[in-house]
Design a protein around this motif. Structure first.
Motif, short mmCIF file in Angstrom:
data_model
loop_
_atom_site.label_atom_id
_atom_site.label_comp_id
_atom_site.label_asym_id
_atom_site.label_seq_id
_atom_site.Cartn_x
_atom_site.Cartn_y
_atom_site.Cartn_z
N LYS A 441 28.38 69.58 10.44
CA LYS A 441 28.36 71.06 10.39
C LYS A 441 27.82 71.72 11.66
O LYS A 441 27.54 72.91 11.66
CB LYS A 441 27.54 71.57 9.19
N LYS A 442 27.70 70.97 12.76
CA LYS A 442 27.20 71.56 14.00
C LYS A 442 28.33 72.27 14.75
O LYS A 442 29.50 72.04 14.47
CB LYS A 442 26.59 70.47 14.89
N ASP A 443 27.94 73.10 15.73
CA ASP A 443 28.92 73.83 16.54
C ASP A 443 29.19 73.05 17.82
O ASP A 443 28.25 72.72 18.56
CB ASP A 443 28.40 75.23 16.87
N TYR A 444 30.47 72.78 18.10
CA TYR A 444 30.79 71.94 19.26
C TYR A 444 31.65 72.67 20.30
O TYR A 444 32.31 72.01 21.12
CB TYR A 444 31.52 70.67 18.79
N TYR A 469 27.21 80.98 24.38
CA TYR A 469 27.54 80.12 23.24
C TYR A 469 26.76 78.81 23.21
O TYR A 469 26.96 78.00 22.31
CB TYR A 469 29.05 79.84 23.23
N TYR A 470 25.84 78.64 24.14
CA TYR A 470 25.00 77.44 24.11
C TYR A 470 24.04 77.53 22.92
O TYR A 470 23.34 78.53 22.74
CB TYR A 470 24.21 77.32 25.42
N SER A 471 24.00 76.50 22.10
CA SER A 471 23.24 76.60 20.84
C SER A 471 22.10 75.59 20.74
O SER A 471 21.42 75.52 19.72
CB SER A 471 24.18 76.41 19.65
N GLU A 472 21.87 74.77 21.78
CA GLU A 472 20.77 73.81 21.72
C GLU A 472 19.48 74.47 22.17
O GLU A 472 19.43 75.68 22.41
CB GLU A 472 21.13 72.58 22.57
N ASN A 473 18.40 73.67 22.37
CA ASN A 473 17.08 74.29 22.62
C ASN A 473 17.04 74.97 23.99
O ASN A 473 17.71 74.57 24.95
CB ASN A 473 15.97 73.26 22.48
N LYS A 474 16.24 76.01 24.07
CA LYS A 474 16.21 76.88 25.25
C LYS A 474 15.58 76.20 26.47
O LYS A 474 15.92 76.53 27.60
CB LYS A 474 15.49 78.18 24.91
N LEU A 579 38.05 75.05 14.21
CA LEU A 579 37.66 73.86 13.45
C LEU A 579 36.51 73.10 14.10
O LEU A 579 35.95 72.18 13.49
CB LEU A 579 38.86 72.93 13.26
N ILE A 580 36.17 73.44 15.35
CA ILE A 580 35.01 72.79 15.97
C ILE A 580 33.86 73.78 16.18
O ILE A 580 32.78 73.39 16.64
CB ILE A 580 35.37 72.12 17.32
N SER A 581 34.11 75.06 15.85
CA SER A 581 33.06 76.06 16.06
C SER A 581 33.25 77.23 15.10
O SER A 581 34.37 77.66 14.84
CB SER A 581 33.15 76.58 17.51
N ASP A 582 32.13 77.72 14.59
CA ASP A 582 32.15 78.91 13.73
C ASP A 582 31.96 80.19 14.53
O ASP A 582 31.84 81.27 13.95
CB ASP A 582 31.04 78.81 12.67
N SER A 583 31.95 80.08 15.85
CA SER A 583 31.69 81.25 16.69
C SER A 583 32.85 82.25 16.62
O SER A 583 34.00 81.88 16.35
CB SER A 583 31.50 80.83 18.15
N ASP A 584 32.54 83.50 16.87
CA ASP A 584 33.58 84.54 16.93
C ASP A 584 34.60 84.21 18.00
O ASP A 584 35.80 84.46 17.84
CB ASP A 584 32.94 85.91 17.22
N TYR A 585 34.12 83.66 19.11
CA TYR A 585 35.02 83.32 20.22
C TYR A 585 36.08 82.33 19.76
O TYR A 585 37.27 82.48 20.05
CB TYR A 585 34.22 82.74 21.38
N ALA A 586 35.67 81.28 19.04
CA ALA A 586 36.61 80.27 18.56
C ALA A 586 37.63 80.88 17.61
O ALA A 586 38.83 80.56 17.68
CB ALA A 586 35.84 79.14 17.86
N LYS A 587 37.19 81.76 16.75
CA LYS A 587 38.11 82.43 15.82
C LYS A 587 39.11 83.30 16.57
O LYS A 587 40.31 83.33 16.25
CB LYS A 587 37.33 83.29 14.81
N TYR A 588 38.61 84.00 17.58
CA TYR A 588 39.47 84.92 18.34
C TYR A 588 40.53 84.13 19.11
O TYR A 588 41.71 84.48 19.09
CB TYR A 588 38.63 85.76 19.30
#
Length: 852
Positions: A441-444, A469-474, A579-588
């Protein structure tokens, strides 16, 4: 075993690789085995002696009938079976003895089916029933090759199969057999006394012989000659039925669909013969006619079932046994498209079961089926058949078939339906990320685009995208940004430093944030306008929830483009990026790349932060355009321009949408008038800040008109601006066309009632531009609802634009300088009502010219 019921008579030569199999299979069935050797140089005679003492030697005289008749001198039993060294029988053939004992005395000949194997895997076969068993002394063979038995008395069919291996050849044996058989047939056809039926028989045998030749032209020459002989005979003999099918397949492969259809239908003179039904099925598959594919596939399977039960009934070759899986696949595809789950399941399972036995291309079949599944929009039906799809995936894995099933997998996953075992099919990086996303369920998104960010990122746009869109630690993000920064010049380093400041701000390290913001200003003065408000806010209150600089920088760099960064990936990866990301960008991005309008709409509606996408409403408008919901399309096109004024001039990028466009409401316009087109005309042509970029075409009683309906002054002004800016205008009238029209008017004085003609053309034709009985109009049809001509007009020509009314992308719909469209018939009727007679109509690209 009763004595002397059945003799087997064979003629052989150099058959040591076959003869043992043949003799071993028949030894316990025949009372005696007669073998005539016509000149073996290998171990054939030695092997024969192990099974029979009735071995005779007879010199080969170039005549199969002569040799066969010699072998028939020696049998002593009541019945004689002709048998070859490349054949065998199976255990059930023993029943032939009981069958022969029960036959009435007036039966002299027994037809048996021969099943011929065509490949080393023994999967491809064909079957024909021929006379094989005769009462001793009642048969004689004639003709030197493909010898035919002349037999007396009544005949009967029996279902005891002989298996033939003689068509499985090495290259050397093929060449040898081809030359020998061809020469013998040609010699026989030289006989001037040969009757028409016999001639057709041997032409068909020659045609089949030429099929193994490297000289393909010989085969087709013989085929055309054979067809001519059958047509002359005015009836189709049994061997001709087989030929019509085979030649029909050749015509089909050549693309001669009408000829192949004629040949297959002609072969239906024998309605129980299955092969022509297969031919018609294959023909309609090529023609993409699903209903006829279904019709003939069903008939073919019915006929082949009968042929399997009664092979002895067919006196010519049946090749259709090797195409059963093909027919089942056609039916599976039909029932899949019709969404009949049970029948789809039955036929696809049959196809998978049969294909390995017949050697048919199950890989191609399943590829076709999976492609059809990926086109299904009915989600309930997809769910209903998902267990069948699961089974097919397991079948593919079990049989190690290399098939691209991912379009179907994407379809299922995109609709939230799980398929088992898809991890076994993941080969590309993208597919592996799809599987990983499903499992953890992670974003890739970022991982897919940047395998190694520090090496792969080379532009500010890529940095902004990565940052967003980077989602790992800051802390890791800070390290990556610090390393990437070294690649860039000072100005771009300033942007990166401001982003580092944003990260420290979110971490609550305010001193570090302020420090990096100040360094950023030193290197890039542009970012200072984004940084100073942040620093001022921090002076008031140290709060990590204060907005950083990123959004402002993003707007600055991204306002001109639909996406700040476009991924370089394959089409299917872009289409299913969600299918590899739930981000708005991926959907768009997925919405941009799918052709499925409902899916496109669903993806866009699931976007949370619409403001991140300056073309969001424009994309919604395009969906409703395609759905021909033009009212909705118009609303969203207007909204897209209001939200992002730059969309008001997509082609030039010079005149932003401001809503200040002069238009009028003509008397003929009704709110109920049908809208037939809607779009943003600036996709092709600028409105030059004068014409509203969002337009619909509406239908009145006699013509089409634009809404909003621009004023005369607007059209005049847009032309003036366009001529200053655009060098090449697609709607400029070609000088050659003008020259042709002016010649046809045959007048030295012409009244040009709107646009002017270039002086060089007028000078060349000695034409004066002044008030005259002859007129030329180049604009009036496309700008005025009625044709208004000077009172003294007696003849003239009108030039007007005419789109392809079925092509919604035709450039004429987008032309900002027109507001009326009429058909040629409507214009002609209008002129006739005014008292004019139409003399000629000219068509050239976008233009029509009507002379009267």
């Amino acid at each position: 075993m009763n004595k002397c019921l059945l003799s087997v008579a064979m003629i052989v030569k150099d058959e040591e690789h076959n003869i043992r199999r043949a003799l071993e299979s028949i030894k316990d069935i025949a009372d005696e085995i007669i073998v005539v050797d016509t000149g073996s140089t290998d171990r054939t005679p030695d092997i024969v002696k192990e099974y029979t003492d009735k071995l005779y030697f007879h010199p080969w005289k170039g005549d199969f009938s002569e040799a066969r008749n010699n072998s028939l001198k020696y049998p002593t039993c009541e019945w004689v079976m002709v048998f070859d060294a490349d054949e065998e029988v199976k255990e059930d053939f023993k029943q032939i003895r009981k069958f022969l004992k029960t036959l009435p005395k007036d039966i002299n000949t027994v037809y048996l089916p021969t099943l011929s194997y065509l490949d080393w895997d023994l999967k491809k076969t064909e079957t024909a029933s021929t006379p094989r068993i005769f009462r001793n002394g009642t048969v004689k063979y004639q003709n030197i090759v493909h010898n035919q038995p002349i037999h007396k008395g009544k005949v009967i069919d029996a279902p005891f199969i002989i298996y033939h291996y003689g068509y499985i050849w090495t290259r050397e044996l093929r060449e040898k057999k081809y030359n020998r058989t061809r020469n013998l047939i040609l010699k026989h056809l030289e006989n001037k006394n040969i009757n028409p039926l016999e001639k057709i028989y041997y032409l068909v045998q020659l045609y089949k012989t030429e099929a193994i030749s490297k000289y393909k032209y010989r085969k087709y020459e013989v085929g055309l000659k054979t067809l001519n002989e059958i047509n002359k005979l005015k009836k189709v003999p049994g061997i001709g039925v087989e030929f019509l099918f085979l030649f029909g397949i050749d015509a089909l492969n050549k693309g001669l669909y009408n000829l192949s259809k004629e040949l297959f239908e002609k072969a239906l003179v024998s309605p129980e013969y299955p092969d022509p039904y297969f031919g018609l099925m294959a023909l309609y598959e090529k023609m993409d006619d699903l209903e006829n594919q279904f019709k003939y596939a069903k008939l073919f399977l019915e006929k082949i079932k009968y042929a399997e039960k009664k092979p002895e009934k067919f006196k010519w070759t049946i090749v259709g046994f090797k195409y059963k899986a093909t027919a089942h696949t056609i039916l599976a595809k039909y029932y899949l498209i019709k969404q009949d789950k049970e029948k789809f399941e039955y036929h696809i399972k049959k196809s998978c079961e049969i294909a390995p036995r017949t050697g048919e291309n199950i890989k191609r079949f399943l590829s076709n089926i999976f492609e059809e599944i990926s086109k299904i929009h009915n989600i309930k039906f997809l769910k209903d058949i998902h267990y069948i799809v699961d089974d097919l995936l397991k079948y593919i894995l079990r049989n190690n078939l290399k098939i691209n099933v991912w379009n179907t997998i994407y379809k299922y996953l995109d609709n939230g339906i799980h398929l088992s075992g898809i991890e076994h099919f993941a080969e590309t990086r993208f597919q592996k990320f799809v599987v990983k996303k499903l499992l953890d369920k992670k974003d890739y998104l970022v991982n897919f685009i940047f395998e190694n960010p520090e090496e792969d990122i080379h532009s500010i746009k890529e940095i902004l995208f990565f940052f967003k869109y980077y989602s790992e630690n800051k802390e890791k993000l800070l390290k990556i940004l610090a390393n990437i920064r070294k690649k860039f010049d000072e100005e771009n380093q300033g942007i990166i430093l401001s982003l580092i400041g944003d990260v420290y701000l979110k971490l609550g390290n305010f001193n570090a944030a302020i420090s990096y913001y100040k360094k950023a200003i030193e290197l890039n003065k542009t970012v200072s306008k984004f940084i100073k408000p942040v620093i001022d806010d921090l002076k008031t209150k140290l709060d990590k929830n204060i907005d950083g600089t990123f959004e402002e920088i993003m707007d600055y760099f991204g306002s001109l483009k639909e996406l700040i960064f476009e991924i370089n990936a394959q089409n299917e990866e872009l289409e299913y990026l969600n299918l590899i990301s739930d981000s708005d960008y991926a959907k768009y991005v997925a919405a941009l790349n799918t052709k499925d309008l409902e899916r496109k709409k669903r993806l866009l509606s699931n976007i949370k932060n619409i403001d991140d996408f300056p073309f969001y409403y424009y994309r919604l408008a395009k969906i409703f355009e395609e759905k021909e919901d033009f009212k909705k399309a118009f609303e969203y096109h207007i909204k897209s321009c209001e939200k992002n004024p730059k969309i008001g001039d997509l082609s030039l990028g010079k005149y932003e949408y401001d809503g200040f466009y002069l238009y009028t409401t003509p008397k003929f316009s009704k709110s109920s008038d049908e809208i037939i087109w809607c779009g943003n005309i600036s996709e092709k042509f600028s409105g030059f800040g004068i014409i509203n970029p969002i337009r619909v075409w509406k239908r009145s009683s006699n013509f089409l008109y634009t809404y909003p309906y621009p004023t005369n002054d607007s059209i005049k002004l847009v032309k003036e601006r366009r001529k200053k800016i655009i060098d090449k205008w697609p709607f400029d009238i070609d000088n050659d066309l003008l020259f042709e029209i002016l010649q046809k008017l045959k007048s030295n004085k012409i009244n040009f009632i709107d646009e002017k003609v270039p002086k060089n053309i007028l000078n060349e034709l000695s034409i004066i531009d002044e008030e005259s009985e002859a007129v030329l109009g180049m604009n009036i049809i496309n700008t005025n609802p009625k044709i208004i001509l000077p009172k003294n007009t007696k003849k003239g020509a009108l030039i007007y634009l005419m789109p392809d009314f079925n092509d919604k992308n035709n450039p004429i719909w987008y032309n900002p300088e027109i507001r009326i469209l009429k058909s040629t018939k409507q214009i002609a009727l209008e002129l006739e009502k005014m008292g004019f007679t139409i003399s000629e109509i000219i068509s050239k690209k976008y233009f029509r010219v009507i002379l009267f």
